[in-house]
Design an enzyme around this catalytic site. Sequence first.
Site, PDB file in Angstrom:
ATOM      1  N   TYR A  25       1.348  -0.969  -0.109  1.00  0.00           N
ATOM      2  CA  TYR A  25       0.110  -0.257  -0.242  1.00  0.00           C
ATOM      3  C   TYR A  25       0.733   1.192  -0.021  1.00  0.00           C
ATOM      4  CZ  TYR A  25      -4.287   2.883   1.009  1.00  0.00           C
ATOM      5  OH  TYR A  25      -5.415   3.271   0.684  1.00  0.00           O
ATOM      6  N   ARG A  48       2.445  -6.524   5.827  1.00  0.00           N
ATOM      7  CA  ARG A  48       2.633  -6.684   7.273  1.00  0.00           C
ATOM      8  C   ARG A  48       2.508  -5.317   8.095  1.00  0.00           C
ATOM      9  NH1 ARG A  48       8.838  -4.300   5.728  1.00  0.00           N
ATOM     10  NH2 ARG A  48       8.732  -2.816   4.928  1.00  0.00           N
ATOM     11  N   GLN A  85      10.165  -8.510  -3.897  1.00  0.00           N
ATOM     12  CA  GLN A  85       8.990  -9.478  -4.234  1.00  0.00           C
ATOM     13  C   GLN A  85       9.240 -10.880  -4.781  1.00  0.00           C
ATOM     14  OE1 GLN A  85       7.286  -8.553  -8.215  1.00  0.00           O
ATOM     15  NE2 GLN A  85       6.691  -6.389  -7.014  1.00  0.00           N
ATOM     16  N   HIS A 107       4.516  -3.931 -12.697  1.00  0.00           N
ATOM     17  CA  HIS A 107       6.656  -4.141 -13.830  1.00  0.00           C
ATOM     18  C   HIS A 107       6.182  -5.412 -14.176  1.00  0.00           C
ATOM     19  CE1 HIS A 107       9.998  -2.956 -14.707  1.00  0.00           C
ATOM     20  NE2 HIS A 107      10.786  -2.751 -13.329  1.00  0.00           N
ATOM     21  N   ASP A 190      11.351   0.510 -19.886  1.00  0.00           N
ATOM     22  CA  ASP A 190      11.115   0.530 -18.162  1.00  0.00           C
ATOM     23  C   ASP A 190      12.265   1.080 -17.575  1.00  0.00           C
ATOM     24  OD1 ASP A 190       9.350   1.601 -16.130  1.00  0.00           O
ATOM     25  OD2 ASP A 190      11.045   0.670 -14.629  1.00  0.00           O
ATOM     26  N   GLU A 194      14.037   5.273 -17.207  1.00  0.00           N
ATOM     27  CA  GLU A 194      14.757   5.422 -15.409  1.00  0.00           C
ATOM     28  C   GLU A 194      16.084   5.585 -15.396  1.00  0.00           C
ATOM     29  OE1 GLU A 194      12.340   2.961 -13.608  1.00  0.00           O
ATOM     30  OE2 GLU A 194      14.230   1.580 -13.179  1.00  0.00           O
TER      31      GLU A 194
HETATM   32  P1  NDP Z   1       6.171   1.174  -2.697  1.00  0.00           P
HETATM   33  O1  NDP Z   1       7.327   1.643  -1.707  1.00  0.00           O
HETATM   34  O2  NDP Z   1       5.607   2.744  -2.674  1.00  0.00           O
HETATM   35  O3  NDP Z   1       5.646   0.029  -2.356  1.00  0.00           O
HETATM   36  C1  NDP Z   1       5.905  -0.356  -1.631  1.00  0.00           C
HETATM   37  C2  NDP Z   1       4.483  -1.003  -0.312  1.00  0.00           C
HETATM   38  O4  NDP Z   1       5.062  -2.309   0.013  1.00  0.00           O
HETATM   39  C3  NDP Z   1       4.559  -0.374   1.009  1.00  0.00           C
HETATM   40  O5  NDP Z   1       3.038  -0.417   1.326  1.00  0.00           O
HETATM   41  C4  NDP Z   1       5.054  -1.605   2.896  1.00  0.00           C
HETATM   42  O6  NDP Z   1       5.005  -1.199   3.410  1.00  0.00           O
HETATM   43  C5  NDP Z   1       4.943  -2.446   1.436  1.00  0.00           C
HETATM   44  N1  NDP Z   1       5.556  -3.802   1.969  1.00  0.00           N
HETATM   45  C6  NDP Z   1       7.263  -3.620   2.063  1.00  0.00           C
HETATM   46  N2  NDP Z   1       7.506  -4.622   2.224  1.00  0.00           N
HETATM   47  C7  NDP Z   1       6.642  -5.581   2.857  1.00  0.00           C
HETATM   48  C8  NDP Z   1       6.968  -6.688   3.118  1.00  0.00           C
HETATM   49  N3  NDP Z   1       8.294  -7.429   3.484  1.00  0.00           N
HETATM   50  N4  NDP Z   1       5.911  -7.488   3.269  1.00  0.00           N
HETATM   51  C9  NDP Z   1       4.350  -6.995   2.797  1.00  0.00           C
HETATM   52  N5  NDP Z   1       4.000  -5.828   2.766  1.00  0.00           N
HETATM   53  C10 NDP Z   1       5.753  -5.077   2.471  1.00  0.00           C
HETATM   54  O7  NDP Z   1       6.187   0.652  -4.136  1.00  0.00           O
HETATM   55  P2  NDP Z   1       6.109   0.965  -5.240  1.00  0.00           P
HETATM   56  O8  NDP Z   1       4.209   1.226  -5.347  1.00  0.00           O
HETATM   57  O9  NDP Z   1       6.748   1.973  -6.006  1.00  0.00           O
HETATM   58  O10 NDP Z   1       6.291   0.198  -6.410  1.00  0.00           O
HETATM   59  C11 NDP Z   1       5.548  -1.315  -6.702  1.00  0.00           C
HETATM   60  C12 NDP Z   1       5.783  -1.164  -7.651  1.00  0.00           C
HETATM   61  O11 NDP Z   1       4.671  -1.072  -8.764  1.00  0.00           O
HETATM   62  C13 NDP Z   1       6.753  -1.576  -7.955  1.00  0.00           C
HETATM   63  O12 NDP Z   1       6.927  -3.240  -9.165  1.00  0.00           O
HETATM   64  C14 NDP Z   1       7.597  -1.201  -9.088  1.00  0.00           C
HETATM   65  O13 NDP Z   1       8.246  -1.485 -10.142  1.00  0.00           O
HETATM   66  C15 NDP Z   1       5.662  -0.411  -9.332  1.00  0.00           C
HETATM   67  N6  NDP Z   1       5.461   0.729  -9.988  1.00  0.00           N
HETATM   68  C16 NDP Z   1       6.151   1.915  -9.935  1.00  0.00           C
HETATM   69  C17 NDP Z   1       5.836   3.313  -9.839  1.00  0.00           C
HETATM   70  C18 NDP Z   1       5.866   4.665  -9.130  1.00  0.00           C
HETATM   71  O14 NDP Z   1       5.553   5.203  -9.539  1.00  0.00           O
HETATM   72  N7  NDP Z   1       6.250   4.352  -7.923  1.00  0.00           N
HETATM   73  C19 NDP Z   1       5.569   3.548 -11.289  1.00  0.00           C
HETATM   74  C20 NDP Z   1       5.123   2.026 -12.698  1.00  0.00           C
HETATM   75  C21 NDP Z   1       5.163   0.699 -11.813  1.00  0.00           C
HETATM   76  P3  NDP Z   1       5.535  -0.811   5.000  1.00  0.00           P
HETATM   77  O15 NDP Z   1       5.232   0.863   4.839  1.00  0.00           O
HETATM   78  O16 NDP Z   1       5.614  -1.951   6.008  1.00  0.00           O
HETATM   79  O17 NDP Z   1       7.205  -0.800   4.116  1.00  0.00           O
HETATM   80 MG    MG Z   2      10.709   1.667 -13.029  1.00  0.00          MG
END
Ligand code: NDP
Ligand code: MG
Length: 335
Positions: A25, A48, A85, A107, A190, A194
């Site tokens: 999230y 988590r 992941q 992604h 992608d 970047e």
């Molecule tokens: P973020 O870093 O913003 O969010 C990651 C989320 O994962 C947080 O809610 C975090 O929660 C949670 N998390 C981390 N570790 C765990 C775990 N072990 N178990 C459960 N939850 C966990 O990620 P993004 O949204 O940037 O990226 C997500 C995907 O989207 C990636 O594949 C990225 O390549 C893709 N993407 C991202 C873009 C962007 O602009 N950001 C654009 C297009 C694609 P906590 O608060 O607990 O750490």
């Molecule tokens: Mg990217």
Amino acid sequence: MAKVYYQDAVQTNVLKGKTIAIVGYGSQGHAHAQNLRDNGFDVIIGLRQGRSWNIAVQDGFEVKTVAEAAKAAEVIMILLPDELQGDVYNQEIAPNLEAGNALVFAHGFNVHFGEIKPPADVDVFLVAPKGPGHLVRRTFVEGGAVPALFAVYQDATGTAREKALSYADGIGSTRAGVLETTFKEETETDLFGEQAVLCGGTTALVKAGFETLVEAGYQPEVAYFECLHELKLIVDLMYEGGLENMRYSISDTAQWGDFVTGHRVVTDATKAAMKDVLKDIQDGTFAKGWIEEHKSGRPNFNAINEADNKHQIEVVGRELRAMMPFVKPKVKMGV
Ligand code: NDP
Ligand code: MG
Ligand code: MG
């Protein structure tokens, strides 16, 4: 010309009534979850315990552990940081997948580079908005959308493609247009974009320009305006109407300077370096290096980040932006 799909291409019923687990999230996760919910889809969140968990609860979602969410849902969208992941998938998601489920990504990184190997009996596709998550949410609320790419990696049910289009519709992207691609193309372009242009190329260009002016004795504040602040104004013009529109707006002096100087800075050697960068992406060298860096505690990542945060352009920039109340981040950093 690539075909662009809009709302009329979507069989909206294909995901309606199915439980969609948004795992993560953060930037993308909160936007997908909220847009899908507003469009009438059944959304639960997998996380988590921690910061995001509390935010998702505050936003009114049912939040479960990743394992519980994966078990409860028919569609599992993985929106965790790419470098985590593989482990989370193996430990919490894979044991809870059922035949006919859909495994979804924003992604293609982990599937394309073999960090995640989905079983043969699930659909695997990606829907990748071409913009940061906070814009995915903001433009949706304003009635617009961020365009997206979609790709099917594995079609176990015969409906993977319709599901991908329905998901893209659910997050709003069919309002702006959705393009079909492959996991290979999405992942490699992608990463290249970047690294070579958007993030790596631009930050290196901006810093080199700033340092050149400051080393020649010009005021750092003036160098900041010329090399960083004004970049947004130029990029906005390019975004709205390409290079032509940008060149229409700048002075002829600036345009002549653009013509005769651009290729003195970004030279044939730069393009050769870009080809090297692309090769490292294509053959997996970059992906392997990044996963290793992450697993060994990110020593280089942290050192470079710390050094760049102390760079003079950042120090001067913080002071100048504090004097420009109209310039502030739309998203609080760290959110
Ligand atoms: P973020 O870093 O913003 O969010 C990651 C989320 O994962 C947080 O809610 C975090 O929660 C949670 N998390 C981390 N570790 C765990 C775990 N072990 N178990 C459960 N939850 C966990 O990620 P993004 O949204 O940037 O990226 C997500 C995907 O989207 C990636 O594949 C990225 O390549 C893709 N993407 C991202 C873009 C962007 O602009 N950001 C654009 C297009 C694609 P906590 O608060 O607990 O750490
Ligand atoms: Mg990217
Ligand atoms: Mg000028």
